[in-house]
Design a protein around this motif. Structure first.
Motif, mmCIF file in Angstrom:
data_model
loop_
_atom_site.group_PDB
_atom_site.id
_atom_site.type_symbol
_atom_site.label_atom_id
_atom_site.label_comp_id
_atom_site.label_asym_id
_atom_site.label_seq_id
_atom_site.Cartn_x
_atom_site.Cartn_y
_atom_site.Cartn_z
ATOM 1 N N ALA A 116 2.806 -0.840 -8.351
ATOM 2 C CA ALA A 116 3.914 -0.669 -7.400
ATOM 3 C C ALA A 116 5.087 -1.582 -7.728
ATOM 4 O O ALA A 116 6.249 -1.164 -7.682
ATOM 5 C CB ALA A 116 3.418 -0.925 -5.976
ATOM 6 N N ALA A 117 4.756 -2.774 -8.100
ATOM 7 C CA ALA A 117 5.824 -3.756 -8.340
ATOM 8 C C ALA A 117 6.625 -3.466 -9.587
ATOM 9 O O ALA A 117 7.726 -3.979 -9.777
ATOM 10 C CB ALA A 117 5.213 -5.158 -8.427
ATOM 11 N N LEU A 118 6.067 -2.646 -10.452
ATOM 12 C CA LEU A 118 6.729 -2.428 -11.738
ATOM 13 C C LEU A 118 7.676 -1.234 -11.730
ATOM 14 O O LEU A 118 8.487 -1.068 -12.642
ATOM 15 C CB LEU A 118 5.673 -2.211 -12.837
ATOM 16 C CG LEU A 118 4.760 -3.413 -13.110
ATOM 17 C CD1 LEU A 118 3.692 -3.055 -14.124
ATOM 18 C CD2 LEU A 118 5.587 -4.605 -13.589
ATOM 19 N N ILE A 119 7.520 -0.376 -10.704
ATOM 20 C CA ILE A 119 8.349 0.831 -10.667
ATOM 21 C C ILE A 119 9.819 0.438 -10.673
ATOM 22 O O ILE A 119 10.249 -0.442 -9.923
ATOM 23 C CB ILE A 119 8.021 1.660 -9.404
ATOM 24 C CG1 ILE A 119 6.576 2.187 -9.513
ATOM 25 C CG2 ILE A 119 8.993 2.831 -9.252
ATOM 26 C CD1 ILE A 119 6.014 2.731 -8.226
ATOM 27 N N ALA A 125 7.866 6.660 -10.727
ATOM 28 C CA ALA A 125 6.746 7.028 -9.868
ATOM 29 C C ALA A 125 6.731 8.534 -9.673
ATOM 30 O O ALA A 125 7.764 9.124 -9.366
ATOM 31 C CB ALA A 125 6.869 6.327 -8.517
ATOM 32 N N ASP A 126 5.573 9.135 -9.888
ATOM 33 C CA ASP A 126 5.487 10.585 -9.695
ATOM 34 C C ASP A 126 4.063 10.967 -9.279
ATOM 35 O O ASP A 126 3.087 10.472 -9.826
ATOM 36 C CB ASP A 126 5.864 11.304 -10.997
ATOM 37 C CG ASP A 126 6.180 12.766 -10.751
ATOM 38 O OD1 ASP A 126 7.377 13.113 -10.798
ATOM 39 O OD2 ASP A 126 5.238 13.550 -10.489
ATOM 40 N N ASP A 127 3.998 11.895 -8.316
ATOM 41 C CA ASP A 127 2.709 12.352 -7.783
ATOM 42 C C ASP A 127 1.811 12.970 -8.837
ATOM 43 O O ASP A 127 0.603 13.086 -8.656
ATOM 44 C CB ASP A 127 2.934 13.432 -6.714
ATOM 45 C CG ASP A 127 3.418 12.804 -5.425
ATOM 46 O OD1 ASP A 127 3.221 11.590 -5.272
ATOM 47 O OD2 ASP A 127 3.983 13.533 -4.597
ATOM 48 N N TYR A 128 2.440 13.440 -9.870
ATOM 49 C CA TYR A 128 1.686 14.132 -10.917
ATOM 50 C C TYR A 128 0.594 13.248 -11.508
ATOM 51 O O TYR A 128 -0.450 13.728 -11.930
ATOM 52 C CB TYR A 128 2.679 14.604 -11.982
ATOM 53 C CG TYR A 128 2.097 14.759 -13.366
ATOM 54 C CD1 TYR A 128 1.152 15.754 -13.631
ATOM 55 C CD2 TYR A 128 2.496 13.905 -14.401
ATOM 56 C CE1 TYR A 128 0.621 15.890 -14.896
ATOM 57 C CE2 TYR A 128 1.961 14.044 -15.666
ATOM 58 C CZ TYR A 128 1.018 15.033 -15.905
ATOM 59 O OH TYR A 128 0.497 15.146 -17.154
#
Length: 938
Positions: free
Chosen positions: A238-241, A258-261
């Motif tokens: 999370a912190a890297l996005i 970030a992607d749901d895929y």
RNA sequence: GGGCGGUUAGCUCAGUUGGUAGAGCGUCGGCUUUACACGCCGAAUGUCGGGGGUUCGAGCCCCUCACCGCCCACCA
């Protein structure tokens, strides 16, 4: 003809002359009739050869066509061939390579001349083979997808769809075949699981503070990475996005998105994104507005510089060590470079789905190119409705599910191919790339002149259309579209499409879409989907497996040596030859005998059940060849009967066996007609086989013999009735059988029909038999069945007791009713002849029978005295066994009847039936017990 | 991951509204019966994949499991 019938059945002598005559007579052209019936031949590859699948399918279509033609419909089976773009071009290219020529050296025009030359050399082969099969297509209407007429139609469709916005050109990721260097459609890509690796590669953060590990099966595409994706809810990342990574080797910064895929469970939970070389990544790239970086040339080598779409300030440099490398070499090199930098973290074995071109077997590359597409959404919707509303019916029904599944998820159809053999796309480009789609160059020129305000030099799109594009139009282009021809009005929509389930998507669905769009109606009302022919083990027949059977070899026969040579010649993998040879020698030690076309066709019909796989067994063909022979010899018997002057005068008397066989014929006619109407070919074949062999040959001919014997006591009117029936039933039976076995039936019919005052040029245009219920004589049927049962009972005793067939037996009858008595009297001649009796005596109920073998028919006791011929022990054993069988039946019946719920809930008729059965069983057991007791006293 | 088939006699397969399991081939026994030995006559052979349910009654309808096969699908 007389000569022919003098010797045994020999298919090779009758078939070819027969077909030649049919064709000369023009029998297969539609003859005006009440109703139209039309089948379109799925066009085979023009330069191809007939394989078992074709032969099977063609047989079914021919059967349907012949039945309908005989029913008096205006019948058209429309033949033709397909140019088969990729397949044919590949073949000619391979021939040229053997001559040391590359098609590109030759140039387009010269190459196409070569292909046309090949088409003319080998073009007629498959249609000649279809003639051998007896296919009753109207050859005078034969079409080829690259005929000028059909080509114009293709252009017309393209232009119209384009004008409506249903054809467009676009840059998309396509399935690219790097060896053929063309785009292919989704359907031409076969994905299979193969063993590969999953490589874990470390991507450092740009600021050097940390790193990520991505997992990939295709490290060589790293050169085109534009991002690394993680799941938005993955706490690890999370912190890297939003931060950037330093792409190894390329030394370029790419974002972490970030992607749901992304599936956090898989690999490291980090996915490298390469929009130009992966369909998923392409989608992700679209969503995140990422550039597309192409790293490959059309033959899948690393480019000298990246090709960049949509990116700014991206360096197109590719390390010299990589450029020019083939994709597989590049993979190794990339891994080596990563390894050297310590960035290759881990290598796991990994099974993955590898997409390959169905023609070339090359690994398909997702590749960014400009292609033409059909926007299928608006076409698919009415096509779905047509099936939903029942305007098109799949048989068997469940295939509509497959159809709907696909149609509901259908995507735009990439129709351009980077080939030369095919319909060239009717699009021209102006100097600035503006597209002019037109019916011909002049039209494009004038459009361009209008557009630019002056004449310009146009360049035609070099690509051709997917072969299936022209196939999709087949049901109406063959009938003359876009002209409004009488043929179109008469034969469109066609009646039924006969096809394998393997091309429902390729062809069936597309014909429906195109037919609805351009004809405003469905292209066919029914789709009969048959199974696929496989070898005796259920394996798909293929050249490389060496298990191919050539239908022509089944017709003509082939020696073992020729078969081995044929199967091992020209293999892609020559090392398989020895194995194939061994298997072939084992399976066909004697080669393959000549079975003839009729036997092969009958076999196909008999195998056409509703299943998906059809295991082809030579034994079946052999059995059906025997059936042909049986029919041949039965006809010889019938024809031996010298015509009786009375016969044509209707002065004949028809005995019970005559009326019985007429009834059996009606029954067969009913079953066969119903079966064909429901595409139940196997049922029809079975009914025909059983009628001819069991009813006509085994029983009727044998029952006729005693009547016709020179010393017989039957009147000449009765003999006349028998002769007449032998011939009449045969004549009708031949017509009934003709659609399945066209050759033998034609030849025999030409001999048989004149004997009963009929005659025509061909059986193929005679009336198809339909059952006449008034021909069924209930009394004669019951009597004949009684007669048959009694004969069987005596024969059974003879067989089981090992009594020589020639020894005449005294027969005793006891019990029964007045009907048994009168029947025994009435049919004595047949009993004597067929059961080989010496005498028949009735015993009264009270009379003590001598020791005898007992058979029961109802309450009639059929007794064969033991005296000298029968082993008492054997008969006791037989009786005991019979009794056991009956006791077991009795138990079942009794327990059913003892159930109160059965009596109260089952229909009265069923209960009554069970009660009747119990009475019969009890009576039979009683007889057996008594008989056993008598034998015991001996 | 989704979907669709299949599992019935030694083999290949039928079995259409639920009502005593069929064919072809193969097997066994007997046959030069004047159409046919590519033939004739006779015979044997099945807990219809397992389990459960509905029903008076299931190879057939419902549920479930197992195995085999096919198609579709974007897991790097």
């Amino acid at each position: 003809m007389t000569d022919t019938l003098d010797h045994p059945f020999s298919p090779s002598e009758i078939e070819s002359p027969c077909y030649t005559r049919w064709e000369e007579l023009g029998l297969f052209q539609p003859q005006s009739g009440s109703e139209a019936y039309c089948i379109m031949l799925p066009p085979p590859n023009v330069t191809g050869t007939l394989h078992m699948g074709h032969a099977f399918q063609d047989t079914l279509m021919d059967i349907l066509t012949r039945v309908q033609r005989m029913r008096g419909k205006e019948t058209l089976w429309q033949p033709g061939t397909d140019h088969a773009g990729i397949a044919t071009q590949m073949l000619v290219e391979r021939q040229l390579v053997q001559e040391g020529i590359d098609r590109h050296q030759l140039g387009r025009t010269a190459f196409l001349e070569k292909v046309w030359q090949w088409r003319h050399e080998s073009g007629g082969h498959i249609t000649r083979q279809m003639r051998r099969l007896g296919a009753s297509c109207d050859w005078s209407r034969e079409r080829f997808t690259l005929d000028s007429g059909l080509s114009q139609a293709v252009t017309e469709v393209f232009v119209q769809l384009h004008d409506e916005g249903l054809i467009y050109r676009g840059k998309r990721l396509v399935n690219w075949d790097p060896t053929l260097r063309t785009a292919v459609s989704d359907l031409e890509v076969i994905s299979e699981e193969e063993q590969g690796s999953l490589w874990h590669i470390r991507y450092p953060l740009s600021d050097g503070s940390d790193s990520l590990v991505v997992a990939t099966t295709r490290p060589e595409t790293l050169l085109g990475d534009v991002a690394v994706a993680v799941h938005p809810n993955d706490p690890r990342y999370a912190a890297l996005i939003g931060k950037t990574l330093r792409l190894p080797i390329m030394e370029r910064d790419i974002p972490i998105i970030a992607d749901d895929y992304v599936d956090p469970e898989f690999g490291s939970g980090c996915v490298k994104i390469t929009p130009a070389h992966d369909f998923n990544d392409y989608q992700v790239g679209q969503r995140h507005h990422l550039p597309q970086l192409n790293v490959f040339t059309p033959d899948a080598r690393i480019r000298d510089k990246l090709e960049i779409f949509g990116g700014e300030n991206i360096s197109d440099q590719i390390p010299a060590a990589l450029s020019g490398l083939d994709r597989f070499a590049a993979r190794k090199k990339v891994l080596a470079l990563l390894e050297a930098q310590g960035l290759l973290v881990q290598t796991d074995d990994h099974k993955l789905m590898v997409p390959r071109g169905d023609r070339s077997q090359a690994v398909i590359e997702p590749f960014l190119t400009d292609q033409w597409y059909v926007k299928v959404g608006p076409l698919a919707e009415p096509a779905i409705r047509a099936v939903e509303e029942g305007r098109i019916r799949f048989v068997p029904e469940n295939w509509n599910k497959t159809y709907f599944d696909w149609m509901h998820r259908i995507e735009d159809w990439c129709i351009s191919r980077q080939l030369w053999w095919g319909h060239q796309i009717p699009a021209w480009y102006g100097p600035d790339g503006h597209i002019f789609v037109a019916r011909h160059e002049d039209e494009a020129q004038s459009a361009a002149a209008r557009h630019y305000g002056m004449p310009v030099v146009l360049e035609r799109d070099p690509d051709v259309l997917d072969t299936w594009f022209s196939s999709a139009l087949w049901p109406f282009t063959t009938l003359g579209w876009p002209e409004k021809t009488p043929d179109l009005a008469r034969f469109y929509p066609t009646s039924v499409l006969v096809t394998g389930f393997d091309i429902i998507f390729f062809w069936v669905a597309r014909m429906i879409m195109m037919g609805l769009r351009f004809m405003g109606d469905v292209p066919f009302h029914e789709v009969y989907v048959h199974g696929l022919v496989r070898d005796a083990e259920g394996q798909k027949m293929s050249k490389s497996k060496g298990n191919v059977l050539d239908p022509i070899d089944l017709i003509d026969g082939i020696s073992l040596e020729d078969l081995v040579a044929k199967r091992t010649r020209g293999l892609m993998q020559p090392q398989m030859a020895a194995k194939i040879e061994k298997a072939t020698r084992k399976e066909f030690a004697e080669g393959i005998p000549a079975f003839g076309t009729d036997a092969l066709r009958f076999t196909f019909a008999a195998l056409a059940t509703q299943g998906r796989d059809i295991k082809f067994d030579l034994k079946r063909v052999e059995g059906n060849r025997n059936f042909c022979n049986k029919l041949w010899n039965a006809s010889r018997f019938a024809l031996m009967q010298t015509p009786d002057p009375q016969m044509l005068e209707g002065a004949c008397e028809y005995l019970a066996p005559e009326r019985w066989i007429m009834g059996r014929l009606q029954h067969c006619e009913t079953v066969v007609n119903m079966a064909f109407d429901q595409y139940r070919f196997a049922d029809a074949a079975h009914a025909l086989y059983q009628f001819f062999w069991n009813d006509y040959c085994d029983w009727y001919i044998e029952l006729a013999k005693p009547i016709l014997r020179e010393d017989s006591s039957f009147t000449s009117a009765q003999q006349c009735g028998t002769r007449n029936t032998l011939l009449r039933v045969l004549e009708t039976g031949l017509r009934l059988l003709h659609p399945v076995m066209p050759f033998i039936t034609e030849v025999l019919w030409q001999r048989v029909a004149p004997m009963i005052g009929k005659g025509a040029d061909t059986i193929a245009l005679t009336r198809y038999p339909e059952a006449k219920p008034q021909e069924i004589d209930v009394v004669a049927n019951a009597d004949s069945e009684w007669l048959i049962a009694v004969i069987r009972a005596v024969r059974s005793v003879r067989g089981e007791m090992d009594i020589p067939p020639k020894k005449p037996l005294p027969l005793l009858l006891q019990g029964g009713g007045s009907q048994d008595r009168s029947r025994a009297e009435q049919y004595a001649s047949w009993l004597f002849a067929l059961a080989r009796l010496a005498s028949i005596h009735w015993l009264s109920e009270t009379e003590e029978a001598p020791p005898a073998a007992l058979q029961l028919h109802g309450d009639l006791r059929i007794l064969v005295p033991l005296a000298g011929v029968i082993d008492v022990r054997a008969e006791q054993g037989r009786l005991a066994k019979e009794q056991q069988r009956l006791e077991s039946d009795r138990g079942k019946t009794l327990s059913k009847l003892n159930q109160e719920s059965f009596r109260s809930r089952a229909p009265a008729a069923v209960v009554a039936k069970e009660e009747e059965r119990l009475r019969e069983i009890d009576a039979a057991i009683e007889q057996l017990v008594e008989q056993a007791a008598r034998l015991e006293q001996l």
